[in-house]
Design an enzyme around this catalytic site. Structure first.
Site, PDB file in Angstrom:
ATOM      1  N   LYS A  93      -0.419  10.203   4.351  1.00 25.88           N
ATOM      2  CA  LYS A  93       0.197   9.389   3.311  1.00 25.88           C
ATOM      3  C   LYS A  93      -0.217   7.954   3.534  1.00 25.88           C
ATOM      4  O   LYS A  93      -0.107   7.431   4.640  1.00 25.88           O
ATOM      5  CB  LYS A  93       1.736   9.521   3.415  1.00 25.88           C
ATOM      6  CG  LYS A  93       2.488   8.706   2.394  1.00 25.88           C
ATOM      7  CD  LYS A  93       2.801   9.542   1.168  1.00 25.88           C
ATOM      8  CE  LYS A  93       3.164   8.707  -0.031  1.00 25.88           C
ATOM      9  NZ  LYS A  93       2.015   8.197  -0.824  1.00 25.88           N
ATOM     10  N   GLN A 114      -0.725   2.822   9.509  1.00 27.89           N
ATOM     11  CA  GLN A 114       0.129   3.625   8.620  1.00 27.89           C
ATOM     12  C   GLN A 114       0.800   4.770   9.383  1.00 27.89           C
ATOM     13  O   GLN A 114       1.941   5.139   9.100  1.00 27.89           O
ATOM     14  CB  GLN A 114      -0.741   4.187   7.484  1.00 27.89           C
ATOM     15  CG  GLN A 114       0.046   4.744   6.309  1.00 27.89           C
ATOM     16  CD  GLN A 114       0.500   3.685   5.334  1.00 27.89           C
ATOM     17  OE1 GLN A 114      -0.248   2.778   5.013  1.00 27.89           O
ATOM     18  NE2 GLN A 114       1.728   3.800   4.865  1.00 27.89           N
ATOM     19  N   LYS A 129      -5.388   6.375   4.727  1.00 25.25           N
ATOM     20  CA  LYS A 129      -5.667   5.228   3.848  1.00 25.25           C
ATOM     21  C   LYS A 129      -7.013   5.465   3.178  1.00 25.25           C
ATOM     22  O   LYS A 129      -7.877   6.139   3.728  1.00 25.25           O
ATOM     23  CB  LYS A 129      -5.720   3.931   4.667  1.00 25.25           C
ATOM     24  CG  LYS A 129      -5.509   2.681   3.849  1.00 25.25           C
ATOM     25  CD  LYS A 129      -4.034   2.363   3.635  1.00 25.25           C
ATOM     26  CE  LYS A 129      -3.846   1.204   2.672  1.00 25.25           C
ATOM     27  NZ  LYS A 129      -2.446   0.794   2.568  1.00 25.25           N
ATOM     28  N   ASP A 169      -2.322   0.104  -3.439  1.00 23.72           N
ATOM     29  CA  ASP A 169      -2.442  -0.968  -2.439  1.00 23.72           C
ATOM     30  C   ASP A 169      -3.113  -2.115  -3.190  1.00 23.72           C
ATOM     31  O   ASP A 169      -3.063  -2.162  -4.440  1.00 23.72           O
ATOM     32  CB  ASP A 169      -3.276  -0.499  -1.236  1.00 23.72           C
ATOM     33  CG  ASP A 169      -3.217  -1.474  -0.056  1.00 23.72           C
ATOM     34  OD1 ASP A 169      -2.189  -1.523   0.626  1.00 23.72           O
ATOM     35  OD2 ASP A 169      -4.190  -2.219   0.167  1.00 23.72           O
ATOM     36  N   THR A 212       8.440  -2.405  -1.496  1.00 22.99           N
ATOM     37  CA  THR A 212       7.808  -3.057  -0.328  1.00 22.99           C
ATOM     38  C   THR A 212       8.339  -4.483  -0.164  1.00 22.99           C
ATOM     39  O   THR A 212       8.737  -4.890   0.932  1.00 22.99           O
ATOM     40  CB  THR A 212       6.273  -3.062  -0.474  1.00 22.99           C
ATOM     41  OG1 THR A 212       5.842  -1.737  -0.762  1.00 22.99           O
ATOM     42  CG2 THR A 212       5.599  -3.556   0.788  1.00 22.99           C
ATOM     43  N   ASN A 243       2.033  -7.346  -6.107  1.00 21.58           N
ATOM     44  CA  ASN A 243       3.225  -6.496  -6.087  1.00 21.58           C
ATOM     45  C   ASN A 243       4.193  -6.901  -4.975  1.00 21.58           C
ATOM     46  O   ASN A 243       5.390  -7.121  -5.221  1.00 21.58           O
ATOM     47  CB  ASN A 243       2.773  -5.035  -5.922  1.00 21.58           C
ATOM     48  CG  ASN A 243       3.929  -4.105  -5.685  1.00 21.58           C
ATOM     49  OD1 ASN A 243       4.317  -3.870  -4.555  1.00 21.58           O
ATOM     50  ND2 ASN A 243       4.527  -3.613  -6.748  1.00 21.58           N
ATOM     51  N   SER A 380       7.987   5.872  -1.430  1.00 21.99           N
ATOM     52  CA  SER A 380       6.965   6.867  -1.783  1.00 21.99           C
ATOM     53  C   SER A 380       7.353   8.236  -1.224  1.00 21.99           C
ATOM     54  O   SER A 380       7.176   9.260  -1.892  1.00 21.99           O
ATOM     55  CB  SER A 380       5.603   6.473  -1.206  1.00 21.99           C
ATOM     56  OG  SER A 380       4.944   5.574  -2.049  1.00 21.99           O
TER      57      SER A 380
HETATM   58  P1  NDP Z   1      -1.875  -6.829  -5.054  1.00 17.64           P
HETATM   59  O1  NDP Z   1      -3.275  -6.463  -5.389  1.00 17.64           O
HETATM   60  O2  NDP Z   1      -0.791  -6.529  -6.010  1.00 17.64           O
HETATM   61  O3  NDP Z   1      -1.792  -8.396  -4.700  1.00 17.64           O
HETATM   62  C1  NDP Z   1      -2.584  -8.960  -3.693  1.00 17.64           C
HETATM   63  C2  NDP Z   1      -2.332 -10.453  -3.676  1.00 17.64           C
HETATM   64  O4  NDP Z   1      -2.969 -11.009  -2.536  1.00 17.64           O
HETATM   65  C3  NDP Z   1      -2.910 -11.165  -4.884  1.00 17.64           C
HETATM   66  O5  NDP Z   1      -2.144 -12.320  -5.124  1.00 17.64           O
HETATM   67  C4  NDP Z   1      -4.330 -11.529  -4.409  1.00 17.64           C
HETATM   68  O6  NDP Z   1      -4.880 -12.651  -5.090  1.00 17.64           O
HETATM   69  C5  NDP Z   1      -4.028 -11.897  -2.955  1.00 17.64           C
HETATM   70  N1  NDP Z   1      -5.205 -11.632  -2.128  1.00 17.64           N
HETATM   71  C6  NDP Z   1      -5.873 -10.460  -1.981  1.00 17.64           C
HETATM   72  N2  NDP Z   1      -6.908 -10.597  -1.133  1.00 17.64           N
HETATM   73  C7  NDP Z   1      -6.894 -11.905  -0.753  1.00 17.64           C
HETATM   74  C8  NDP Z   1      -7.707 -12.677   0.115  1.00 17.64           C
HETATM   75  N3  NDP Z   1      -8.750 -12.131   0.758  1.00 17.64           N
HETATM   76  N4  NDP Z   1      -7.387 -13.989   0.292  1.00 17.64           N
HETATM   77  C9  NDP Z   1      -6.342 -14.554  -0.363  1.00 17.64           C
HETATM   78  N5  NDP Z   1      -5.530 -13.867  -1.208  1.00 17.64           N
HETATM   79  C10 NDP Z   1      -5.798 -12.556  -1.378  1.00 17.64           C
HETATM   80  O7  NDP Z   1      -1.604  -6.121  -3.625  1.00 17.64           O
HETATM   81  P2  NDP Z   1      -0.217  -5.744  -2.970  1.00 17.64           P
HETATM   82  O8  NDP Z   1       0.800  -6.770  -3.265  1.00 17.64           O
HETATM   83  O9  NDP Z   1       0.055  -4.320  -3.277  1.00 17.64           O
HETATM   84  O10 NDP Z   1      -0.597  -5.778  -1.405  1.00 17.64           O
HETATM   85  C11 NDP Z   1      -0.526  -6.975  -0.628  1.00 17.64           C
HETATM   86  C12 NDP Z   1      -0.487  -6.633   0.845  1.00 17.64           C
HETATM   87  O11 NDP Z   1       0.649  -5.791   1.111  1.00 17.64           O
HETATM   88  C13 NDP Z   1      -1.700  -5.866   1.388  1.00 17.64           C
HETATM   89  O12 NDP Z   1      -1.908  -6.225   2.723  1.00 17.64           O
HETATM   90  C14 NDP Z   1      -1.221  -4.409   1.323  1.00 17.64           C
HETATM   91  O13 NDP Z   1      -1.928  -3.569   2.217  1.00 17.64           O
HETATM   92  C15 NDP Z   1       0.224  -4.583   1.742  1.00 17.64           C
HETATM   93  N6  NDP Z   1       1.110  -3.482   1.373  1.00 17.64           N
HETATM   94  C16 NDP Z   1       1.290  -3.138   0.054  1.00 17.64           C
HETATM   95  C17 NDP Z   1       2.166  -2.121  -0.259  1.00 17.64           C
HETATM   96  C18 NDP Z   1       2.508  -1.800  -1.675  1.00 17.64           C
HETATM   97  O14 NDP Z   1       3.484  -1.064  -1.867  1.00 17.64           O
HETATM   98  N7  NDP Z   1       1.810  -2.296  -2.667  1.00 17.64           N
HETATM   99  C19 NDP Z   1       2.843  -1.330   0.786  1.00 17.64           C
HETATM  100  C20 NDP Z   1       2.637  -1.844   2.124  1.00 17.64           C
HETATM  101  C21 NDP Z   1       1.778  -2.854   2.386  1.00 17.64           C
HETATM  102  P3  NDP Z   1      -5.844 -12.436  -6.372  1.00 17.64           P
HETATM  103  O15 NDP Z   1      -4.952 -12.146  -7.531  1.00 17.64           O
HETATM  104  O16 NDP Z   1      -6.591 -13.723  -6.496  1.00 17.64           O
HETATM  105  O17 NDP Z   1      -6.744 -11.271  -6.015  1.00 17.64           O
END
Ligand code: NDP
Length: 447
Positions: A93, A114, A129, A169, A212, A243, A380
């Site tokens: 998962k 994970q 993943k 993700d 999250t 998110n 999830s």
């Molecule tokens: P989203 O794609 O919804 O959002 C990612 C955000 O981070 C955006 O604002 C993006 O900016 C920014 N971002 C991405 N890459 C970079 C970078 N290299 N430098 C600066 N800013 C960056 O992703 P999530 O919110 O789902 O995920 C965010 C984090 O949380 C990740 O590490 C993910 O693995 C972790 N996570 C997510 C879960 C989930 O349920 N969604 C569960 C557990 C962990 P821009 O819009 O400019 O791309």
């Protein structure tokens, strides 16, 4: 050199040798091994059965070509991956990430983490993943759909509701999950809970979207309460505007804190008046619906926009919710200098080792991602249960379950991580996550 340091060094040397050119994976394994090697020093059975060595090796990694046609009729080629890390306590998962920085190293670090995170939730889920170096930014809906369909055309052979259940993700939200689930159903003729984060109309769970970010703040709240403190009046710096960041901002505000910053890959906004409900709704429309740049928020509300990351803004609490390695040693020093007293990681591995050491040396509250962001995968897991039973739970039931799971995670970390009256949440999370998986592996013998 002590026996412990010597064993840790030898173990990490072996990992580096077997996995050359994978720095993110080395970093993730080191962070865990630094807690586990001392823990198993007086537990020979884990050493004799090579449990940590086996846990650092994925069960398998599938790599495949993804071809699709863009709107101009050009044929495009990306690389797809699924790393099935460990299924000792349940089906694999873990999310799928679409981002140009995706490599095998990044997905192995995420799959390894994970495994521990899923164990901490107390639910029966193994770790995995997947993803692709595909960049959804600037693509039309049609292009994203064709990519997702092509990606699933290969992935569907490797997943299943009792085998491997992917989720979203970075770069994979409700739209992408919808396209992928539609293609899975079309290929297999099975309507089963093979993906989570689905739309509510086709088997999704209430509060999965929020889980999250909410969970990250619940973990923070639990740590503060344990330290006889609270959320009320805290000034919070958040990175990201996707998110996780969005719902972390919402919950922090609901619990009485003021959210000062959010960011995207172009920079961050600093709003000294706080990001209230209406401003957050604007942010969601800007970033999730219109897929615009965060500077527009600053122009709309007269806030500041700066390039870079938000860690120089004075705050009580930092919630890194964007991506890996977004707090380095200098960022951590700036946060500490400005009075930051707690960090709860919404993103996966957002703090580099130098930053973690700085937080630990300063004795502030620090919740590592595998504990702090486990709320998403926990819900999830609840979505999987609802799909198997063909039922839908009500929102208040799910809210209570999420709250309770995060409290159990906090308490479990505190149980394994308390030393001299202080809680080391990193060691606590690593050890609590390890023990359950390790004991299951012992039960299976050499497999
Ligand atoms: P989203 O794609 O919804 O959002 C990612 C955000 O981070 C955006 O604002 C993006 O900016 C920014 N971002 C991405 N890459 C970079 C970078 N290299 N430098 C600066 N800013 C960056 O992703 P999530 O919110 O789902 O995920 C965010 C984090 O949380 C990740 O590490 C993910 O693995 C972790 N996570 C997510 C879960 C989930 O349920 N969604 C569960 C557990 C962990 P821009 O819009 O400019 O791309």
């Amino acid at each position: 050199m002590s026996v412990r340091t010597d064993s840790l060094d030898r173990f990490i040397e072996g990992v580096k040798k077997r996995n050359p050119g994978e720095p993110e994976f080395h970093q993730a394994v080191y962070e865990v091994a630094a807690s586990i090697v001392p823990y198993i020093q007086d537990k020979p059975v884990y050493q004799e059965m090579q449990i940590l060595e086996r846990m650092a090796e994925p069960d398998r990694a599938v790599i495949f070509r993804v071809c699709w046609e863009d709107d101009n009729g050009n044929i495009r080629v990306n690389r797809g991956y699924r790393v099935q890390f460990n299924n000792s306590i349940g089906p694999y998962k873990g999310g799928i990430r679409f981002h140009p920085t995706v490599t095998l190293s990044v997905l192995k670090f995420l799959g390894f983490e994970q495994t521990f995170k899923n164990s901490l939730t107390g639910l029966p889920m193994g770790g995995g993943k997947g993803g692709s170096d595909f960049n959804p930014k600037g693509k039309s809906n049609g292009e994203v759909m064709r990519f997702c369909q092509s990606f699933m055309t290969e992935l569907h052979r490797h997943i299943g509701e009792d085998t491997d259940v992917p989720a979203g993700d970075i770069g994979v939200g409700a739209r992408e999950i919808g396209y992928m689930f539609g293609q899975y159903k079309r290929l297999t003729n099975d309507f089963v809970g093979v993906l989570t984060g689905k739309g509510l109309e086709f088997g999704g769970s209430l509060i999965r979207t929020e889980a999250t970010g909410y969970g990250t703040v619940y973990m923070l709240d639990n740590m503060l309460q344990h330290a006889k403190n609270g959320m009320d009046g805290k000034k919070v710096a958040i990175s990201g505007s996707g998110n996780v960041a969005t719902y972390a901002a919402e919950k922090a505000r609901q619990l009485g804190a003021t959210v000062l910053t959010m960011s995207d890959s172009s920079g961050y906004i600093h709003d000294p008046n706080g990001i209230d409900e209406d401003k957050l709704a604007y942010m969601v429309d800007l970033k999730q619906v219109r897929r615009g740049r965060i500077k527009e928020y600053a122009d709309e509300f007269g806030a500041e926009f700066h390039e870079g990351r938000p860690w120089n803004v004075p705050c009580d609490v930092a919630l890194p919710c964007a991506t890996q390695n977004e707090i380095n040693g200098d960022d951590a020093a700036a946060l500490l200098k400005n009075g930051c007293m707690a960090v709860s990681e919404g993103a996966n591995m957002p703090t580099e080792l130098a930053g973690i050491h700085a937080f630990q040396d300063a004795g502030i509250l620090y919740a590592p991602s595998k504990a702090a962001n486990a709320g998403g995968v926990a819900v999830s897991g609840l979505e999987m249960s609802q799909n198997s039973a063909r039922i839908s739970w009500k929102e208040d039931e799910l809210q209570n379950l999420l709250r309770n799971i995060m409290t159990d995670i906090h308490d479990n970390c505190a149980e394994y991580g308390t030393q001299g009256g202080k809680v080391d949440y990193l060691a606590g999370a690593n050890i609590a996550g390890f023990v359950k998986v390790a004991d299951a592996m012992l039960a299976y013998g050499v497999v």
